[in-house]
Write a protein that holds these residues in place. Structure first.
Motif, PDB file in Angstrom:
ATOM      1  N   ARG A   1       8.083  -3.175 -12.672  1.00  0.00           N
ATOM      2  CA  ARG A   1       8.455  -4.482 -12.121  1.00  0.00           C
ATOM      3  C   ARG A   1       7.889  -4.654 -10.721  1.00  0.00           C
ATOM      4  O   ARG A   1       7.471  -5.752 -10.336  1.00  0.00           O
ATOM      5  N   ALA A   2       7.854  -3.575  -9.943  1.00  0.00           N
ATOM      6  CA  ALA A   2       7.209  -3.653  -8.628  1.00  0.00           C
ATOM      7  C   ALA A   2       5.721  -3.922  -8.798  1.00  0.00           C
ATOM      8  O   ALA A   2       5.100  -4.603  -7.968  1.00  0.00           O
ATOM      9  N   ARG A   3       5.153  -3.431  -9.876  1.00  0.00           N
ATOM     10  CA  ARG A   3       3.746  -3.709 -10.123  1.00  0.00           C
ATOM     11  C   ARG A   3       3.506  -5.200 -10.320  1.00  0.00           C
ATOM     12  O   ARG A   3       2.472  -5.733  -9.917  1.00  0.00           O
ATOM     13  N   ALA A   4       4.454  -5.889 -10.970  1.00  0.00           N
ATOM     14  CA  ALA A   4       4.308  -7.337 -11.133  1.00  0.00           C
ATOM     15  C   ALA A   4       4.253  -8.027  -9.772  1.00  0.00           C
ATOM     16  O   ALA A   4       3.507  -8.998  -9.574  1.00  0.00           O
ATOM     17  N   GLN A   5       5.031  -7.520  -8.818  1.00  0.00           N
ATOM     18  CA  GLN A   5       4.963  -8.091  -7.467  1.00  0.00           C
ATOM     19  C   GLN A   5       3.600  -7.830  -6.840  1.00  0.00           C
ATOM     20  O   GLN A   5       3.057  -8.697  -6.129  1.00  0.00           O
ATOM     21  N   ARG A   6       3.033  -6.680  -7.103  1.00  0.00           N
ATOM     22  CA  ARG A   6       1.690  -6.405  -6.591  1.00  0.00           C
ATOM     23  C   ARG A   6       0.665  -7.352  -7.205  1.00  0.00           C
ATOM     24  O   ARG A   6      -0.266  -7.793  -6.535  1.00  0.00           O
ATOM     25  N   ASP A   7       0.838  -7.657  -8.481  1.00  0.00           N
ATOM     26  CA  ASP A   7      -0.088  -8.585  -9.131  1.00  0.00           C
ATOM     27  C   ASP A   7       0.005  -9.971  -8.500  1.00  0.00           C
ATOM     28  O   ASP A   7      -1.006 -10.670  -8.349  1.00  0.00           O
ATOM     29  N   GLU A   8       1.220 -10.383  -8.143  1.00  0.00           N
ATOM     30  CA  GLU A   8       1.368 -11.669  -7.466  1.00  0.00           C
ATOM     31  C   GLU A   8       0.638 -11.659  -6.127  1.00  0.00           C
ATOM     32  O   GLU A   8      -0.021 -12.639  -5.751  1.00  0.00           O
ATOM     33  N   LEU A   9       0.734 -10.542  -5.406  1.00  0.00           N
ATOM     34  CA  LEU A   9       0.021 -10.425  -4.141  1.00  0.00           C
ATOM     35  C   LEU A   9      -1.477 -10.493  -4.367  1.00  0.00           C
ATOM     36  O   LEU A   9      -2.206 -11.149  -3.605  1.00  0.00           O
ATOM     37  N   ARG A  10      -1.965  -9.859  -5.430  1.00  0.00           N
ATOM     38  CA  ARG A  10      -3.397  -9.864  -5.710  1.00  0.00           C
ATOM     39  C   ARG A  10      -3.899 -11.286  -5.951  1.00  0.00           C
ATOM     40  O   ARG A  10      -4.976 -11.676  -5.505  1.00  0.00           O
ATOM     41  N   GLN A  11      -3.100 -12.078  -6.654  1.00  0.00           N
ATOM     42  CA  GLN A  11      -3.523 -13.435  -6.982  1.00  0.00           C
ATOM     43  C   GLN A  11      -3.585 -14.335  -5.756  1.00  0.00           C
ATOM     44  O   GLN A  11      -4.342 -15.309  -5.735  1.00  0.00           O
ATOM     45  N   THR A  12      -2.808 -14.020  -4.721  1.00  0.00           N
ATOM     46  CA  THR A  12      -2.806 -14.865  -3.515  1.00  0.00           C
ATOM     47  C   THR A  12      -3.733 -14.344  -2.429  1.00  0.00           C
ATOM     48  O   THR A  12      -3.997 -15.067  -1.458  1.00  0.00           O
ATOM     49  N   ALA A  13      -4.241 -13.117  -2.603  1.00  0.00           N
ATOM     50  CA  ALA A  13      -5.109 -12.543  -1.574  1.00  0.00           C
ATOM     51  C   ALA A  13      -6.475 -13.226  -1.586  1.00  0.00           C
ATOM     52  O   ALA A  13      -6.973 -13.668  -2.623  1.00  0.00           O
ATOM     53  N   VAL A  14      -7.099 -13.318  -0.398  1.00  0.00           N
ATOM     54  CA  VAL A  14      -8.404 -13.962  -0.260  1.00  0.00           C
ATOM     55  C   VAL A  14      -9.478 -13.131  -0.945  1.00  0.00           C
ATOM     56  O   VAL A  14     -10.386 -13.659  -1.592  1.00  0.00           O
ATOM     57  N   SER A  15      -9.421 -11.802  -0.804  1.00  0.00           N
ATOM     58  CA  SER A  15     -10.408 -10.910  -1.397  1.00  0.00           C
ATOM     59  C   SER A  15      -9.715  -9.645  -1.870  1.00  0.00           C
ATOM     60  O   SER A  15      -8.545  -9.388  -1.529  1.00  0.00           O
ATOM     61  N   VAL A  16     -10.464  -8.842  -2.646  1.00  0.00           N
ATOM     62  CA  VAL A  16      -9.903  -7.591  -3.137  1.00  0.00           C
ATOM     63  C   VAL A  16      -9.552  -6.675  -1.977  1.00  0.00           C
ATOM     64  O   VAL A  16      -8.480  -6.050  -1.959  1.00  0.00           O
ATOM     65  N   GLU A  17     -10.434  -6.583  -0.988  1.00  0.00           N
ATOM     66  CA  GLU A  17     -10.154  -5.702   0.150  1.00  0.00           C
ATOM     67  C   GLU A  17      -8.950  -6.197   0.945  1.00  0.00           C
ATOM     68  O   GLU A  17      -8.147  -5.381   1.429  1.00  0.00           O
ATOM     69  N   ASP A  18      -8.802  -7.510   1.099  1.00  0.00           N
ATOM     70  CA  ASP A  18      -7.603  -8.028   1.779  1.00  0.00           C
ATOM     71  C   ASP A  18      -6.343  -7.643   1.014  1.00  0.00           C
ATOM     72  O   ASP A  18      -5.336  -7.242   1.602  1.00  0.00           O
ATOM     73  N   TYR A  19      -6.425  -7.760  -0.315  1.00  0.00           N
ATOM     74  CA  TYR A  19      -5.273  -7.379  -1.131  1.00  0.00           C
ATOM     75  C   TYR A  19      -4.942  -5.910  -0.950  1.00  0.00           C
ATOM     76  O   TYR A  19      -3.783  -5.535  -0.758  1.00  0.00           O
ATOM     77  N   LEU A  20      -5.963  -5.040  -0.990  1.00  0.00           N
ATOM     78  CA  LEU A  20      -5.718  -3.608  -0.872  1.00  0.00           C
ATOM     79  C   LEU A  20      -5.155  -3.249   0.489  1.00  0.00           C
ATOM     80  O   LEU A  20      -4.311  -2.361   0.612  1.00  0.00           O
ATOM     81  N   ARG A  21      -5.604  -3.938   1.520  1.00  0.00           N
ATOM     82  CA  ARG A  21      -5.065  -3.653   2.860  1.00  0.00           C
ATOM     83  C   ARG A  21      -3.622  -4.137   2.986  1.00  0.00           C
ATOM     84  O   ARG A  21      -2.780  -3.455   3.572  1.00  0.00           O
ATOM     85  N   GLU A  22      -3.326  -5.299   2.416  1.00  0.00           N
ATOM     86  CA  GLU A  22      -1.946  -5.793   2.460  1.00  0.00           C
ATOM     87  C   GLU A  22      -1.031  -4.899   1.625  1.00  0.00           C
ATOM     88  O   GLU A  22       0.160  -4.757   1.928  1.00  0.00           O
ATOM     89  N   LEU A  23      -1.578  -4.293   0.584  1.00  0.00           N
ATOM     90  CA  LEU A  23      -0.772  -3.418  -0.256  1.00  0.00           C
ATOM     91  C   LEU A  23      -0.341  -2.159   0.483  1.00  0.00           C
ATOM     92  O   LEU A  23       0.714  -1.581   0.203  1.00  0.00           O
ATOM     93  N   ALA A  24      -1.153  -1.726   1.447  1.00  0.00           N
ATOM     94  CA  ALA A  24      -0.789  -0.605   2.331  1.00  0.00           C
ATOM     95  C   ALA A  24      -0.441   0.660   1.542  1.00  0.00           C
ATOM     96  O   ALA A  24       0.625   1.258   1.731  1.00  0.00           O
ATOM     97  N   SER A  25      -1.345   1.077   0.666  1.00  0.00           N
ATOM     98  CA  SER A  25      -1.101   2.292  -0.123  1.00  0.00           C
ATOM     99  C   SER A  25      -1.197   3.534   0.759  1.00  0.00           C
ATOM    100  O   SER A  25      -2.003   3.603   1.680  1.00  0.00           O
ATOM    101  N   GLU A  26      -0.376   4.507   0.449  1.00  0.00           N
ATOM    102  CA  GLU A  26      -0.425   5.799   1.124  1.00  0.00           C
ATOM    103  C   GLU A  26      -0.212   6.884   0.089  1.00  0.00           C
ATOM    104  O   GLU A  26       0.655   6.774  -0.782  1.00  0.00           O
ATOM    105  N   ILE A  27      -1.029   7.939   0.167  1.00  0.00           N
ATOM    106  CA  ILE A  27      -0.873   9.052  -0.767  1.00  0.00           C
ATOM    107  C   ILE A  27      -0.485  10.314  -0.012  1.00  0.00           C
ATOM    108  O   ILE A  27      -0.817  10.478   1.175  1.00  0.00           O
TER     109      ILE A  27
END
Length: 633
Positions: A431-457
């Motif tokens: 379900r959190a992934r669905a929220q990420r998909d919503e963010l992807r659809q509103t992001a200007v570019s793929v890199e903007d989306y990935l930066r807003e996603l703020a992944s950390e491993i």
């Protein structure tokens, strides 16, 4: 339908079955009689047919071992039918009559070379009474019952050495003839009590790694019978009925699916007349039958089962012919609903054909349609799904909704070896992934989306707290599984302890929460070159023996970051290079160029990085500190 399916299978065999290999699983699943399934397994188990099916590329090969304390001649054929129905082609090794002890304790001379992934050992009460001098001596029977679990424990220790793999044992039934020879009720009760204690001890053996213990009583209930007829017992040395062997074969097939990472992941549920009684579009929300008296109680029972499955990692989705707004309102507002919107990872309510909607749900969840189980009260919808999406498992619901929940539970499509913490929260992760998909659809570019996603491993070295999940990732991951190697829990622990390999987990978090342990990686070190000059001849190279990553975190550069960290750790350790392999499987083809995309060179799936030029790590994936660092043993 059974006769038609067998007739068609025979016709396919005569015409050349390789060209029609895709039709075989559906035909096998349509067989509803144990004798017909045995006949089909015999038909498809011959050498020529096996070679033709293998040449089609449609089936995953697997080696199986089969041991027993009595005659089980139908079992290999029943296993063949059950596994081919799931796209798996077994090669089965067997031993002589009642040779289960000798085979393993003598080093598995018949099975060792086969190296079975799963070995089933079907025992009956002969395992007890063949070592009892006087069956009327209750004390002797008690002593023998008390000793058997420890004997099986030692047998399993020998089994780990050869042939290895997963062992499937079972509780032992006390046959009517053994039980009813006692005429006094006190002795009957005494022997029964000893028997129950023995079976409890056998069930406790399931705590060992790579051991499954099946409850014979449950299988007998499913089969409708357990013991062979007296005539078959005398003439053929049979202890089990045909129906029981059929149920046993299908359960062993579930174990094989779990071992190969092929357990189903998603339950697709219809609404009208399935999750509730009535048609919401015609009857209205208040009139729906959920809970209370029958039939509402039966629909609530199915919902309750689905909720319990979701708590164990099964994804729940809805696929209904309804108006979307009306269906969603009913799920969200009916006071007797057991399931709510937050329990569902996907929702398709429209008037399109359901096979297409199921495919859309799978794409949305980034899982294969062969990971899905379809539940619908309408036989026409079930038939359409079987015809157009034969890889989707379809539950044969009875006409009476009272049996819906039992039919879904009995099918066992979601069985696996052990649950992890990630399994228990998988629904919320999707379900959190669905929220990420919503963010992807509103992001200007793929890199903007990935930066807003703020992944950390964070890298975690294998240990007692994460070991089960690391092993599970290797076992269940199919798409991003670069070599297809699936390690057993005991194998991982042994190789870590002996310094043969190092295993790691990768945890991922982002702006929407913790994704859990999403990746696993195995590292080994190649022998150093004789001259020790590290001149690129491969001596001392690190090898990524396998790398797997959950489909939940694809396309976020996590995989590139992980291997980038391995390359840097190898360079810092003075290794001359890092090797990686891609071994094609039915599902990992899209990642064939993964290693070359990171600067590895090579061909035919064998690649090497000389560590002279390392690509920059993606700046949108942060790397946590303090947990662990990649290293080769």
């Amino acid at each position: 339908m059974t006769g038609d399916a067998l007739t068609e299978l025979r016709a396919l065999k005569r015409a050349g079955i390789a060209d029609a290999a895709d039709r075989v699983p559906g035909l096998l699943r349509s067989l509803d009689d144990a004798l017909d399934r045995e006949a089909a397994g015999m038909l498809l188990g011959g050498r020529a047919v096996r070679a033709a099916l293998a040449s089609s590329g449609r089936y995953t090969p697997v080696a199986l071992g089969l041991l027993a304390g009595s005659t089980v001649d139908p079992l290999p054929h029943l296993l063949t039918a059950a596994l081919l129905a799931e796209g798996i082609q077994p090669e089965t090794g067997t031993t002589g009559f009642n040779q289960w002890r000798f085979e393993i304790l003598s080093g598995a001379p018949n099975l060792k070379e086969l190296a079975p992934a799963v070995t089933a050992c079907l025992l009956d009460d002969t395992a007890v009474f063949e070592k009892v001098a006087d069956p009327l001596d209750a004390a002797e029977v008690e002593a023998r019952c008390a000793a058997l679990p420890a004997e099986l424990d030692a047998w399993l220790t020998a089994f780990e050495g050869a042939p290895g793999g997963v062992a499937v044992l079972n509780t032992l039934p006390l046959s009517a003839l053994r039980r009813d020879r006692y005429v006094d009720y006190a002795t009957k009760a005494r022997v029964e009590a000893a028997w129950h204690r023995m079976n409890a001890g056998i069930l406790d053996l399931a705590a060992r790694p790579n051991v499954v213990v099946l409850a014979t009583e449950s299988l007998a209930e499913r089969a409708g019978s357990q013991a062979a007829t007296d005539r078959m017992r005398h003439i053929g040395g049979h202890a089990w009925s045909q129906e029981f062997l059929d149920a046993y074969a299908r359960e062993v097939a579930r174990v094989v699916l779990a071992r190969l990472g092929r357990a189903r992941k998603c339950l697709v549920l219809d609404l009208d007349h399935t999750l509730w009684g009535g048609v919401v579009g015609d009857d209205g929300i208040p009139a729906l039958k959920i809970g209370g008296s029958f039939p509402g109680s039966a629909h609530a029972e199915l919902q309750s089962l689905a909720k319990d499955l979701s708590r164990q990692g099964v994804l729940l989705t809805v696929c209904s012919k309804n108006d979307d707004a009306v269906a969603r309102e009913a799920v969200a507002t009916h006071p007797d609903m057991v399931l709510g919107p937050d329990d569902l990872s996907g929702f398709r309510a429209n008037w399109d054909p359901k096979p297409g909607n199921v495919a859309a749900l799978a794409a949305e969840l980034n899982i294969g349609t062969d990971s899905m189980v379809f539940v619908d009260d309408n036989p026409a919808e079930r038939g359409l799904m079987e015809a157009q999406r034969p890889e989707v498992a379809v539950v044969a619901l009875p006409d009476d909704p009272a049996g819906y929940a039992s039919a879904v539970a009995r099918a066992g499509w979601f069985n696996q070896f052990a649950l992890t913490d990630e399994d228990r929260v998988r629904g919320s992760l999707y379900r959190a992934r669905a929220q990420r998909d919503e963010l992807r659809q509103t992001a200007v570019s793929v890199e903007d989306y990935l930066r807003e996603l703020a992944s950390e491993i964070t890298v975690e070295e294998y240990g007692t707290l994460n070991g089960a999940r690391i092993t599970q990732l290797f076992g269940k991951t199919n798409q991003f599984n670069l070599t297809g190697i699936r390690y057993g829990a005991d194998e991982v622990a042994r190789r870590v302890e002996t310094g043969q390999a190092a295993f790691f987990g990768v945890r991922a978090t982002d702006a929407f929460g913790d994704n859990g342990l999403v990746g696993a990686l195995a590292l080994v070190r190649e022998p150093a070159a004789p001259d020790g000059d590290g001149d690129g001849d491969g001596g001392g190279d690190w090898t990524i023996e396998n790398f797997v990553l959950s489909c939940r975190v694809f396309s976020r550069s996590i995989e590139h970051t992980v291997v980038g960290l391995v390359l840097r750790a190898a360079r810092d350790a003075g290794a001359p290079g890092v090797r990686g392999r891609h071994v094609p499987t039915a599902k990992n083809g899209r990642f064939a160029d993964f290693y070359p995309s990171l600067g590895f060179t090579g061909q035919d799936g064998d690649f090497r990085h000389d560590l002279t030029q390392l690509a920059e790590l993606p700046d949108w994936v942060a790397v946590g500190t303090g947990e662990g660092k990649f290293h080769a043993p």
